[in-house]
Design a protein around this motif. Structure first.
Motif, PDB file in Angstrom:
ATOM      1  N   SER A  51       0.827  -1.210   0.000  1.00 26.76           N
ATOM      2  CA  SER A  51       0.000   0.000   0.000  1.00 26.76           C
ATOM      3  C   SER A  51       0.859   1.257   0.000  1.00 26.76           C
ATOM      4  O   SER A  51       0.358   2.353   0.240  1.00 26.76           O
ATOM      5  N   THR A  52       2.133   1.123  -0.265  1.00 28.15           N
ATOM      6  CA  THR A  52       3.072   2.243  -0.240  1.00 28.15           C
ATOM      7  C   THR A  52       4.172   1.975  -1.259  1.00 28.15           C
ATOM      8  O   THR A  52       4.471   0.820  -1.554  1.00 28.15           O
ATOM      9  N   PRO A  53       4.796   3.033  -1.786  1.00 27.36           N
ATOM     10  CA  PRO A  53       5.940   2.787  -2.667  1.00 27.36           C
ATOM     11  C   PRO A  53       7.158   2.259  -1.903  1.00 27.36           C
ATOM     12  O   PRO A  53       8.078   1.713  -2.528  1.00 27.36           O
ATOM     13  N   THR A  54       7.164   2.417  -0.582  1.00 24.53           N
ATOM     14  CA  THR A  54       8.351   2.095   0.213  1.00 24.53           C
ATOM     15  C   THR A  54       8.781   0.643   0.052  1.00 24.53           C
ATOM     16  O   THR A  54       7.985  -0.276   0.230  1.00 24.53           O
ATOM     17  N   CYS A  55      10.068   0.446  -0.244  1.00 23.69           N
ATOM     18  CA  CYS A  55      10.645  -0.883  -0.378  1.00 23.69           C
ATOM     19  C   CYS A  55      11.416  -1.272   0.887  1.00 23.69           C
ATOM     20  O   CYS A  55      11.452  -2.435   1.252  1.00 23.69           O
ATOM     21  N   VAL A  56      12.009  -0.279   1.533  1.00 21.88           N
ATOM     22  CA  VAL A  56      12.829  -0.556   2.722  1.00 21.88           C
ATOM     23  C   VAL A  56      12.440   0.389   3.847  1.00 21.88           C
ATOM     24  O   VAL A  56      12.402   1.616   3.659  1.00 21.88           O
ATOM     25  N   LEU A  57      12.158  -0.186   5.024  1.00 20.93           N
ATOM     26  CA  LEU A  57      12.009   0.617   6.237  1.00 20.93           C
ATOM     27  C   LEU A  57      13.313   0.495   7.022  1.00 20.93           C
ATOM     28  O   LEU A  57      13.732  -0.621   7.364  1.00 20.93           O
ATOM     29  N   VAL A  58      13.977   1.629   7.275  1.00 28.03           N
ATOM     30  CA  VAL A  58      15.207   1.605   8.061  1.00 28.03           C
ATOM     31  C   VAL A  58      14.818   1.650   9.540  1.00 28.03           C
ATOM     32  O   VAL A  58      14.198   2.620   9.990  1.00 28.03           O
ATOM     33  N   ALA A  59      15.144   0.580  10.253  1.00 28.10           N
ATOM     34  CA  ALA A  59      14.777   0.507  11.672  1.00 28.10           C
ATOM     35  C   ALA A  59      15.646   1.454  12.484  1.00 28.10           C
ATOM     36  O   ALA A  59      16.766   1.809  12.081  1.00 28.10           O
ATOM     37  N   LEU A  60      15.125   1.855  13.619  1.00 27.85           N
ATOM     38  CA  LEU A  60      15.763   2.881  14.433  1.00 27.85           C
ATOM     39  C   LEU A  60      16.088   2.289  15.801  1.00 27.85           C
ATOM     40  O   LEU A  60      15.179   2.026  16.593  1.00 27.85           O
ATOM     41  N   PRO A  61      17.389   2.067  16.112  1.00 23.92           N
ATOM     42  CA  PRO A  61      17.742   1.550  17.436  1.00 23.92           C
ATOM     43  C   PRO A  61      17.332   2.530  18.533  1.00 23.92           C
ATOM     44  O   PRO A  61      16.788   2.134  19.563  1.00 23.92           O
ATOM     45  N   ALA A  62      17.579   3.828  18.302  1.00 21.62           N
ATOM     46  CA  ALA A  62      17.192   4.853  19.271  1.00 21.62           C
ATOM     47  C   ALA A  62      16.918   6.141  18.512  1.00 21.62           C
ATOM     48  O   ALA A  62      17.388   6.320  17.382  1.00 21.62           O
ATOM     49  N   GLU A  63      16.148   7.039  19.108  1.00 20.97           N
ATOM     50  CA  GLU A  63      15.786   8.282  18.418  1.00 20.97           C
ATOM     51  C   GLU A  63      17.036   9.073  18.012  1.00 20.97           C
ATOM     52  O   GLU A  63      17.037   9.756  16.978  1.00 20.97           O
ATOM     53  N   ASP A  64      18.104   8.967  18.793  1.00 18.14           N
ATOM     54  CA  ASP A  64      19.356   9.672  18.470  1.00 18.14           C
ATOM     55  C   ASP A  64      19.989   9.180  17.169  1.00 18.14           C
ATOM     56  O   ASP A  64      20.857   9.849  16.607  1.00 18.14           O
ATOM     57  N   ASP A  65      19.590   8.008  16.722  1.00 18.87           N
ATOM     58  CA  ASP A  65      20.164   7.460  15.493  1.00 18.87           C
ATOM     59  C   ASP A  65      19.436   7.934  14.242  1.00 18.87           C
ATOM     60  O   ASP A  65      19.743   7.481  13.132  1.00 18.87           O
ATOM     61  N   ARG A  66      18.448   8.828  14.394  1.00 15.83           N
ATOM     62  CA  ARG A  66      17.614   9.205  13.253  1.00 15.83           C
ATOM     63  C   ARG A  66      18.431   9.824  12.114  1.00 15.83           C
ATOM     64  O   ARG A  66      18.189   9.528  10.942  1.00 15.83           O
ATOM     65  N   GLU A 106      11.777  -7.550  -8.705  1.00 10.43           N
ATOM     66  CA  GLU A 106      10.322  -7.618  -8.554  1.00 10.43           C
ATOM     67  C   GLU A 106       9.841  -6.959  -7.265  1.00 10.43           C
ATOM     68  O   GLU A 106       8.636  -6.731  -7.090  1.00 10.43           O
ATOM     69  N   ASP A 107      10.773  -6.644  -6.355  1.00 12.38           N
ATOM     70  CA  ASP A 107      10.372  -5.986  -5.103  1.00 12.38           C
ATOM     71  C   ASP A 107      10.633  -4.485  -5.114  1.00 12.38           C
ATOM     72  O   ASP A 107      10.233  -3.785  -4.177  1.00 12.38           O
ATOM     73  N   LEU A 108      11.299  -4.009  -6.158  1.00  8.13           N
ATOM     74  CA  LEU A 108      11.696  -2.595  -6.174  1.00  8.13           C
ATOM     75  C   LEU A 108      10.475  -1.686  -6.073  1.00  8.13           C
ATOM     76  O   LEU A 108      10.452  -0.733  -5.297  1.00  8.13           O
ATOM     77  N   ARG A 109       9.456  -1.983  -6.851  1.00 13.51           N
ATOM     78  CA  ARG A 109       8.217  -1.195  -6.825  1.00 13.51           C
ATOM     79  C   ARG A 109       7.048  -2.128  -6.524  1.00 13.51           C
ATOM     80  O   ARG A 109       7.157  -3.335  -6.719  1.00 13.51           O
ATOM     81  N   PRO A 110       5.931  -1.571  -6.079  1.00 11.01           N
ATOM     82  CA  PRO A 110       4.748  -2.421  -5.871  1.00 11.01           C
ATOM     83  C   PRO A 110       4.366  -3.097  -7.190  1.00 11.01           C
ATOM     84  O   PRO A 110       4.489  -2.492  -8.260  1.00 11.01           O
ATOM     85  N   THR A 111       3.951  -4.335  -7.140  1.00 10.80           N
ATOM     86  CA  THR A 111       3.470  -5.005  -8.346  1.00 10.80           C
ATOM     87  C   THR A 111       1.951  -5.143  -8.265  1.00 10.80           C
ATOM     88  O   THR A 111       1.373  -5.122  -7.181  1.00 10.80           O
ATOM     89  N   VAL A 112       1.348  -5.291  -9.428  1.00 13.17           N
ATOM     90  CA  VAL A 112      -0.106  -5.341  -9.516  1.00 13.17           C
ATOM     91  C   VAL A 112      -0.502  -6.677 -10.113  1.00 13.17           C
ATOM     92  O   VAL A 112       0.079  -7.122 -11.098  1.00 13.17           O
ATOM     93  N   THR A 113      -1.484  -7.320  -9.491  1.00 12.18           N
ATOM     94  CA  THR A 113      -1.927  -8.628  -9.946  1.00 12.18           C
ATOM     95  C   THR A 113      -3.420  -8.596 -10.250  1.00 12.18           C
ATOM     96  O   THR A 113      -4.212  -8.108  -9.448  1.00 12.18           O
ATOM     97  N   GLY A 114      -3.755  -9.108 -11.423  1.00 12.20           N
ATOM     98  CA  GLY A 114      -5.155  -9.287 -11.765  1.00 12.20           C
ATOM     99  C   GLY A 114      -5.507 -10.748 -11.577  1.00 12.20           C
ATOM    100  O   GLY A 114      -4.916 -11.606 -12.230  1.00 12.20           O
ATOM    101  N   THR A 115      -6.457 -11.031 -10.708  1.00 10.78           N
ATOM    102  CA  THR A 115      -6.761 -12.424 -10.383  1.00 10.78           C
ATOM    103  C   THR A 115      -7.292 -13.186 -11.583  1.00 10.78           C
ATOM    104  O   THR A 115      -7.046 -14.368 -11.751  1.00 10.78           O
ATOM    105  N   ALA A 116      -8.001 -12.479 -12.429  1.00 13.04           N
ATOM    106  CA  ALA A 116      -8.591 -13.152 -13.589  1.00 13.04           C
ATOM    107  C   ALA A 116      -7.568 -13.354 -14.699  1.00 13.04           C
ATOM    108  O   ALA A 116      -7.888 -13.842 -15.763  1.00 13.04           O
ATOM    109  N   THR A 117      -6.325 -12.950 -14.448  1.00 16.95           N
ATOM    110  CA  THR A 117      -5.299 -13.044 -15.483  1.00 16.95           C
ATOM    111  C   THR A 117      -4.025 -13.564 -14.860  1.00 16.95           C
ATOM    112  O   THR A 117      -3.978 -13.913 -13.702  1.00 16.95           O
ATOM    113  N   THR A 118      -2.965 -13.591 -15.648  1.00 20.59           N
ATOM    114  CA  THR A 118      -1.644 -13.892 -15.097  1.00 20.59           C
ATOM    115  C   THR A 118      -1.096 -12.642 -14.434  1.00 20.59           C
ATOM    116  O   THR A 118      -1.630 -11.557 -14.590  1.00 20.59           O
TER     117      THR A 118
END
Lengths: 457, 457
Positions: free
Chosen positions: A355-370, A443-455
């Protein structure tokens, strides 16, 4: 502080994941249109009312604009003549745009236009008050060679074939063929020919017996003529069988020959695009109610969604616009984007991988690491990888779940020793990674779209 | 057959070449927004009138819709309450969208929205009746950490820095800083604080003496207080000098300290984006007239086009929306796409290298060669090269001129012996080419956009 937050019937809106599907559809259409040398045009949303009402039947459905503080006294006759309405299609604006800018355009003018339009119709499935259309047209000055009729069919068939839709069938006919045929069976006047087309166009709404009766009672045909006209509507063929089927009806007329030849050229010109997703066939029941078509006409049905009617229609018109001196013939096809994807989205038959273009979420050990996490995300973006930093330095489990709920495939973990690890949260697999070179699988770089009635798409 | 083809004042439209510039701008914005993990949302064009009028001042400018055939008797009180208007910005629709879909969204919700809006204002340069905005917002549920205020500034500054515009200056201020300062000089009540902001916001329209008089006469400040308030508006600084300049004014208050700290964090967080195209500076005269801002506020000026006013504005609001139980704080910035590019386009300061996506025109020796030429164009498209076949088998000179007039860089010539040649019609250089492998130089693949006031883009 909103009070009325109910959806408005007929004005569809999409959630972010659904919007990603719509973007995929619009991007694909744009890509195909541009590869074929169609230039983008957008027109203003409004046209003078008097301009729009020339098409006749449509006037009930126009939204008229009024400035809130304009006041009632402003409603003089002059003002009425200047009233603006929201455009209800993209053809009327195109005609006006071509006339207004003719001196700055090169002809034949190849344009595509992907834009919203509005109609005040009663909403139902496949009928919206606000909807997006995707049109391609080729406009000539004075003349427009026939081969462009083949071309727009090819381009739109190619575009439809690349969309994650259920199989579609483009149904083609020729106004010349049917007019020649009617004349061949003895329908003499222009008015009678138009009358037959109008009545025959109702065949998907009323039964054959009723159509036969209307042809006799309203248009003045003999029983024989009426039967012959209805017989033509039963012809469905590819390039292989078309000529035989039409000849078997035993009618002849020069215009019929010309139309048959043109229709065959459209079928032959699109034969190489035939796939399990799209076919182009002759369907001689297609007449298109509108008066202005003069050559090839198109309609399109989607398998399993025939109740939507045609999702993609158009044709050749010898006079899209005229300024008195110069006439601009054109040929175009209009794909109803909203009409087509709305029922697929609402049934869950068209979905995005996240539901987002985001591919990678960078985790945050502590707020100071932002700040450091921000530099890391910036390094990924340099290689086209959409990345964002975790909104809060919560426990890693919570940060991972935030990514999971949005469908983000990868979470990046900076390690205490300065090294890095990246986890595919769908599999749980976590590996060492160098932020200067790491890229996700294509295939993970951007969101992909699937049509169930198709390939997959 | 159009009769009124004059342009409508305030409803700008672009020629194909100008539209390519606009597409480049919109594509760049979208790319940057998506790389930062903002998801696209589009809302319907209409909102209930009563919803839109909550912002107060704007009511004169709304376009109200009426169905043409609705009739006067439909104008009852109930109908009036249900009246729809075209949205005049993308913030009111966002607030409604968030409330309507809160259960389906993940918070903080990061969305961008690139869409048209409408205002019935008197048109002038930089003021249109129909215009495109590009907004990014981050919306929290109940809470929204301050770091998102830095983030939206970073993202928009990055996006602006990638556009082919004259240099832009993003001017940042903090509502907390100015409110703390006012309280520090003895402005006590909430109403008086708001009054000072409203008057100070007029400084770009009226002179300092008039503002001082209004602060005394209308808001009830002492001469001393009024002078102190105006002194603050003269502060312009980067992260280096800001604290010193503010401290030198000799006012202290805890909220002033908090605002100063936040403003410094925005400046420090955007320092790495500084370039010859974009700078982010503290400008303590920026107040933003609107009541709902509560933290960082943004305005943006473009060099040489200061008369347009701010081309990109926004800020932090603690209550974008609320359903009574839950409050949704947000921070956002809105870039006025039309306002910014219209004067550049009309002055010829933003241009595209051609008026069509087409990179190659396949020349046609004779009309009979159209099918073969079509196969050739299709082969080029498979490698992403936009190609079209010449519209008519005229003399080669005429076909070349048709390409030239549209800025198409290459014309492809099938040779009698089955070989191929391609000519760069800008240089006249013609070389042998294999249709299965030929690609144009990367810079010719798509139209390029150049801003005269900047380097190429």
């Amino acid at each position: 502080v909103a009070t009325r937050i109910a959806p408005l019937s007929g004005f569809p809106e999409w959630l972010p994941e659904q919007r990603i599907v719509e973007q995929h559809v619009l991007d694909t259409l744009r890509e195909v249109f541009e590869l074929h040398g169609f230039a983008s045009v957008e027109t203003r949303a409004v046209e003078p009312l008097e301009q729009m009402l020339r098409k006749g039947e449509i006037d009930k459905e126009v939204y008229v604009l009024r400035r809130l503080q304009a006041g009632d006294d402003a409603e003089t006759e002059t003002d009425r003549a200047r009233q603006l309405g929201l455009h209800f299609d993209l053809t009327v604006p195109l005609a006006r745009y071509v006339l207004e800018n003719a001196g700055h355009l090169e002809f034949p003018f190849r344009r595509y236009q992907i834009q919203r339009a509005w109609r005040g119709e009663r909403p139902q499935e496949g009928r919206f008050r606000e909807f997006t259309q995707a049109d391609i047209d080729v406009i000539g000055r004075d003349v427009l060679p026939f081969h462009h009729e083949v071309e727009v069919a090819r381009v739109m068939a190619e575009a439809l074939g690349r969309l994650p839709l259920p199989p579609v069938r483009m149904q083609v006919n020729s106004r010349k063929l049917i007019e020649g045929y009617y004349r061949g069976v003895g329908v003499e006047t222009r008015e009678a020919v138009a009358g037959v087309m109008r009545v025959v166009d109702k065949l998907d709404k009323v039964d054959q017996a009723a159509v036969l009766r209307m042809l006799v009672d309203e248009v003045g045909l003999t029983d024989e003529q009426a039967k012959a006209c209805v017989a033509l509507t039963e012809v469905r063929a590819t390039a292989d069988g078309l000529a035989e089927q039409v000849r078997a009806l035993g009618v002849s007329h020069p215009l019929l020959d010309e139309g048959l030849d043109e229709l065959l050229r459209v079928l032959e010109g699109t034969a190489s695009l035939r796939s399990d997703r799209v076919e182009v066939v002759a369907d001689l029941s297609v007449a298109r109610g509108l008066d202005y078509y003069t050559g090839t006409v198109f309609e399109t049905r989607m398998a399993g969604f025939e109740h939507l009617g045609s999702i993609c229609s158009g044709g050749r018109y010898d006079a899209l616009a005229s300024d008195g001196r110069t006439t601009y013939p054109g040929v175009g096809i209009s794909f109803g984007v909203t009409r087509t994807i709305a029922p697929l989205l609402s049934r869950g038959l068209l979905t995005a991988s996240r539901s987002t273009p985001t591919c990678v979420l960078v985790a945050l050990p502590a707020e100071d690491d932002r700040a450091a996490a921000g530099d890391l995300a910036a390094a990924l973006r340099l290689r086209g990888v959409a990345a964002e930093v975790s909104p809060a330095a919560q426990k890693y489990g919570k940060q991972i779940r935030h990514a999971e709920r949005r469908g983000i495939p990868f979470v990046w973990f900076p390690q205490d020793d300065g090294s890095h690890q990246v986890r595919d949260i769908r599999t749980g697999e976590q590996v060492g990674a160098d932020p200067a070179v790491w890229v996700p699988p294509a295939e993970d770089l951007r969101p992909t779209v699937t049509g169930t009635a198709t390939t997959d798409c």
